[in-house]
Design an enzyme around this catalytic site. Structure first.
Site, PDB file in Angstrom:
ATOM      1  N   HIS A 186       0.856  -1.191   0.000  1.00 64.72           N
ATOM      2  CA  HIS A 186       0.000   0.000   0.000  1.00 64.72           C
ATOM      3  C   HIS A 186       0.891   1.241   0.000  1.00 64.72           C
ATOM      4  O   HIS A 186       1.717   1.431   0.888  1.00 64.72           O
ATOM      5  CB  HIS A 186      -0.930  -0.007   1.218  1.00 64.72           C
ATOM      6  CG  HIS A 186      -1.953  -1.087   1.160  1.00 64.72           C
ATOM      7  ND1 HIS A 186      -2.340  -1.825   2.255  1.00 64.72           N
ATOM      8  CD2 HIS A 186      -2.673  -1.575   0.111  1.00 64.72           C
ATOM      9  CE1 HIS A 186      -3.257  -2.719   1.881  1.00 64.72           C
ATOM     10  NE2 HIS A 186      -3.478  -2.577   0.593  1.00 64.72           N
ATOM     11  N   GLU A 195       1.854   3.807   3.026  1.00 65.64           N
ATOM     12  CA  GLU A 195       2.406   3.267   4.274  1.00 65.64           C
ATOM     13  C   GLU A 195       3.933   3.328   4.240  1.00 65.64           C
ATOM     14  O   GLU A 195       4.615   2.313   4.163  1.00 65.64           O
ATOM     15  CB  GLU A 195       1.855   1.849   4.488  1.00 65.64           C
ATOM     16  CG  GLU A 195       0.330   1.850   4.583  1.00 65.64           C
ATOM     17  CD  GLU A 195      -0.325   0.477   4.510  1.00 65.64           C
ATOM     18  OE1 GLU A 195       0.397  -0.547   4.546  1.00 65.64           O
ATOM     19  OE2 GLU A 195      -1.570   0.424   4.424  1.00 65.64           O
ATOM     20  N   ARG A 222      -3.292   4.670  -2.011  1.00 66.78           N
ATOM     21  CA  ARG A 222      -3.108   3.321  -1.474  1.00 66.78           C
ATOM     22  C   ARG A 222      -2.849   2.272  -2.566  1.00 66.78           C
ATOM     23  O   ARG A 222      -2.043   1.368  -2.405  1.00 66.78           O
ATOM     24  CB  ARG A 222      -4.383   2.947  -0.701  1.00 66.78           C
ATOM     25  CG  ARG A 222      -4.515   1.472  -0.296  1.00 66.78           C
ATOM     26  CD  ARG A 222      -5.865   1.285   0.400  1.00 66.78           C
ATOM     27  NE  ARG A 222      -6.259  -0.098   0.566  1.00 66.78           N
ATOM     28  CZ  ARG A 222      -6.161  -0.774   1.722  1.00 66.78           C
ATOM     29  NH1 ARG A 222      -5.638  -0.203   2.783  1.00 66.78           N
ATOM     30  NH2 ARG A 222      -6.587  -2.019   1.809  1.00 66.78           N
ATOM     31  N   ASN A 246      -3.423  -5.688  -2.207  1.00 65.26           N
ATOM     32  CA  ASN A 246      -3.594  -6.691  -1.154  1.00 65.26           C
ATOM     33  C   ASN A 246      -5.013  -7.266  -1.141  1.00 65.26           C
ATOM     34  O   ASN A 246      -5.450  -7.827  -0.140  1.00 65.26           O
ATOM     35  CB  ASN A 246      -3.232  -6.111   0.213  1.00 65.26           C
ATOM     36  CG  ASN A 246      -2.795  -7.202   1.178  1.00 65.26           C
ATOM     37  OD1 ASN A 246      -2.195  -8.198   0.776  1.00 65.26           O
ATOM     38  ND2 ASN A 246      -3.112  -7.047   2.454  1.00 65.26           N
ATOM     39  N   ARG A 247      -5.725  -7.102  -2.268  1.00 66.96           N
ATOM     40  CA  ARG A 247      -7.035  -7.754  -2.457  1.00 66.96           C
ATOM     41  C   ARG A 247      -7.071  -8.456  -3.812  1.00 66.96           C
ATOM     42  O   ARG A 247      -8.101  -8.901  -4.259  1.00 66.96           O
ATOM     43  CB  ARG A 247      -8.182  -6.711  -2.424  1.00 66.96           C
ATOM     44  CG  ARG A 247      -8.314  -5.913  -1.142  1.00 66.96           C
ATOM     45  CD  ARG A 247      -8.814  -6.741   0.021  1.00 66.96           C
ATOM     46  NE  ARG A 247      -9.016  -5.922   1.208  1.00 66.96           N
ATOM     47  CZ  ARG A 247      -8.059  -5.556   2.053  1.00 66.96           C
ATOM     48  NH1 ARG A 247      -6.810  -5.948   1.825  1.00 66.96           N
ATOM     49  NH2 ARG A 247      -8.320  -4.818   3.111  1.00 66.96           N
ATOM     50  N   HIS A 276       3.039  -3.558   6.735  1.00 67.75           N
ATOM     51  CA  HIS A 276       2.003  -2.558   6.499  1.00 67.75           C
ATOM     52  C   HIS A 276       2.006  -1.539   7.646  1.00 67.75           C
ATOM     53  O   HIS A 276       2.773  -1.651   8.584  1.00 67.75           O
ATOM     54  CB  HIS A 276       0.626  -3.232   6.464  1.00 67.75           C
ATOM     55  CG  HIS A 276       0.446  -4.175   5.323  1.00 67.75           C
ATOM     56  ND1 HIS A 276      -0.301  -3.867   4.225  1.00 67.75           N
ATOM     57  CD2 HIS A 276       0.917  -5.435   5.116  1.00 67.75           C
ATOM     58  CE1 HIS A 276      -0.290  -4.885   3.378  1.00 67.75           C
ATOM     59  NE2 HIS A 276       0.456  -5.852   3.896  1.00 67.75           N
ATOM     60  N   ALA A 277       1.098  -0.568   7.552  1.00 66.17           N
ATOM     61  CA  ALA A 277       0.852   0.371   8.649  1.00 66.17           C
ATOM     62  C   ALA A 277      -0.604   0.808   8.517  1.00 66.17           C
ATOM     63  O   ALA A 277      -1.141   0.829   7.414  1.00 66.17           O
ATOM     64  CB  ALA A 277       1.777   1.589   8.529  1.00 66.17           C
ATOM     65  N   TYR A 278      -1.229   1.121   9.586  1.00 68.11           N
ATOM     66  CA  TYR A 278      -0.754   1.208  10.946  1.00 68.11           C
ATOM     67  C   TYR A 278      -1.763   0.504  11.835  1.00 68.11           C
ATOM     68  O   TYR A 278      -2.927   0.415  11.495  1.00 68.11           O
ATOM     69  CB  TYR A 278      -0.599   2.690  11.375  1.00 68.11           C
ATOM     70  CG  TYR A 278      -1.894   3.496  11.242  1.00 68.11           C
ATOM     71  CD1 TYR A 278      -2.740   3.672  12.334  1.00 68.11           C
ATOM     72  CD2 TYR A 278      -2.270   4.028  10.021  1.00 68.11           C
ATOM     73  CE1 TYR A 278      -3.924   4.391  12.212  1.00 68.11           C
ATOM     74  CE2 TYR A 278      -3.461   4.728   9.894  1.00 68.11           C
ATOM     75  CZ  TYR A 278      -4.285   4.913  10.991  1.00 68.11           C
ATOM     76  OH  TYR A 278      -5.474   5.600  10.864  1.00 68.11           O
TER      77      TYR A 278
END
Length: 359
Positions: free
Chosen positions: A118, A121, A176, A193-194, A246-248
């Site tokens: 993302h 991040e 993102r 991430n999807r 990743h964050a957060y």
């Protein structure tokens, strides 16, 4: 249940009275977001642009700087580092990975580490760079590090979503997704991430191209995801751990993300997570939550962690680094060092666990 929201100045004028009326407790974490962004990125112009030999690991770096740093290490540390590309991004940028480890024998088990799936991040790529720095600097003096680099290879991808990361520096700090174009909508990008082929576009993902969690037109539609998935598939017998940063939220998550269910090797993974968060806490007292992603954070389908696990990588973890919302994605540069220092302890702990037992 706590939710962080970002609202425009105009909206906040009507939102706050509404929250008061509805008796919903709220805290203003950042009162002027634009100013906070400018404070972070405005430093760049007069910052000391030292040579790579004096590369500063306590500041955020642009994609160009990170790739320059990778080239530099590839030249100067050829005994421990080999740089290669797994493919090209949507916009044609190379997807660089560093292979780190002593070439002590032809076949070694490996750990995959990626950061920056993302774009916004930024602490993720900062950690990936920190990890490499620590490995190179402590290899001779730290027996644990020597053992790790002698017995394992680490595949490290400092910036997974290169196009998105670049865009977060130049256009939208809170971007993102990737930057692929959608023919039917004017919206760009897919949530990388999807986009993985594991319960693709089910709960926690969106079919709408304008949403932040858009799953894409089909699994592995994004060249970045396709390239990494192809590499991991080819090396799945060798790779024993998959770590994504990743964050957060300050969490250490493991599968499953897409459903509430217990993984077959739960005991091994749970004990690795428990020890890792304890190691992390020992540095500055920062307590991470840990557990299955679905129940610890939220249900999300099509994630890289679930995919890695489903494809035979027994240890798959996603770290959500500092903080819990005070700074959110705008984690100040002064917190890079403590965040990376404590995270390093957790990663070393997981790696040594891997070498010791449970497979």
């Amino acid at each position: 249940m706590v939710t962080d929201v970002r609202v425009s100045q105009n909206t906040s004028r009507s939102l706050l009275p509404y929250l008061q009326q509805a008796n919903i407790q709220y805290t203003i974490l950042i009162s002027d977001l634009q100013k906070a962004i400018e404070n972070q990125t405005g430093l760049r112009s007069y910052r000391n642009r030292r040579s790579l030999s004096g590369y500063n690991y306590e500041v955020y770096h642009s994609l160009e700087e990170i790739q320059g740093w990778m080239h530099h290490l590839n030249k100067t540390h050829s005994d421990l580092i080999h740089m290669f590309s797994v493919g090209k991004s949507y916009e044609g940028r190379p997807l660089f990975v560093l292979k780190l480890g002593k070439r002590s024998r032809p076949y070694k088990k490996a750990v995959w580490i990626d950061c920056g799936i993302h774009a916004r991040e930024w602490i993720g790529p900062a950690f990936c760079q920190w990890f490499v720095k620590e490995a190179l600097q402590t290899y001779q003096t730290d027996p644990a590090m020597k053992k790790m680099l002698t017995q394992l290879y680490f595949y490290i991808m400092p910036v997974f979503n290169v196009d998105g990361y670049q865009f977060s520096w130049t256009n939208d700090r809170f971007w993102r997704k990737t930057r692929s174009k959608n023919t039917r909508f004017r919206c760009h990008g897919v949530d990388a991430n999807r986009n993985w082929k594991v319960k693709w576009c089910d709960e926690g993902a969106s079919f709408h191209p304008c949403d932040d969690t858009y799953c894409g037109p089909f699994p592995e539609s994004e060249p970045e995801v396709k390239a990494v998935a192809h590499f991991l598939r080819r090396h799945r017998k060798q790779i024993k751990a998959y770590l994504s940063f990743h964050a957060y939220a300050q969490m250490l998550l493991y599968p499953y993300s897409y459903k509430y269910a217990t993984i077959p090797n739960f005991n091994c993974v749970e004990s690795a997570a428990y020890n890792a968060v304890n190691a992390l806490q020992s540095a500055y007292g920062i307590r991470y939550k840990y557990g299955p992603a679905s129940s610890t954070l939220y249900v999300s389908s099509g994630s890289s962690m679930d995919w890695a696990y489903k494809n035979g990588i027994p240890y798959a973890f996603a770290f959500e680094l500092r903080d819990t919302g005070h700074f959110g994605f705008l984690l100040p540069e002064t917190l890079i060092k403590p965040t990376c220092t404590e995270t390093m302890l957790a990663v070393k702990n997981i790696t040594l666990h891997l070498l010791k037992k449970c497979h």
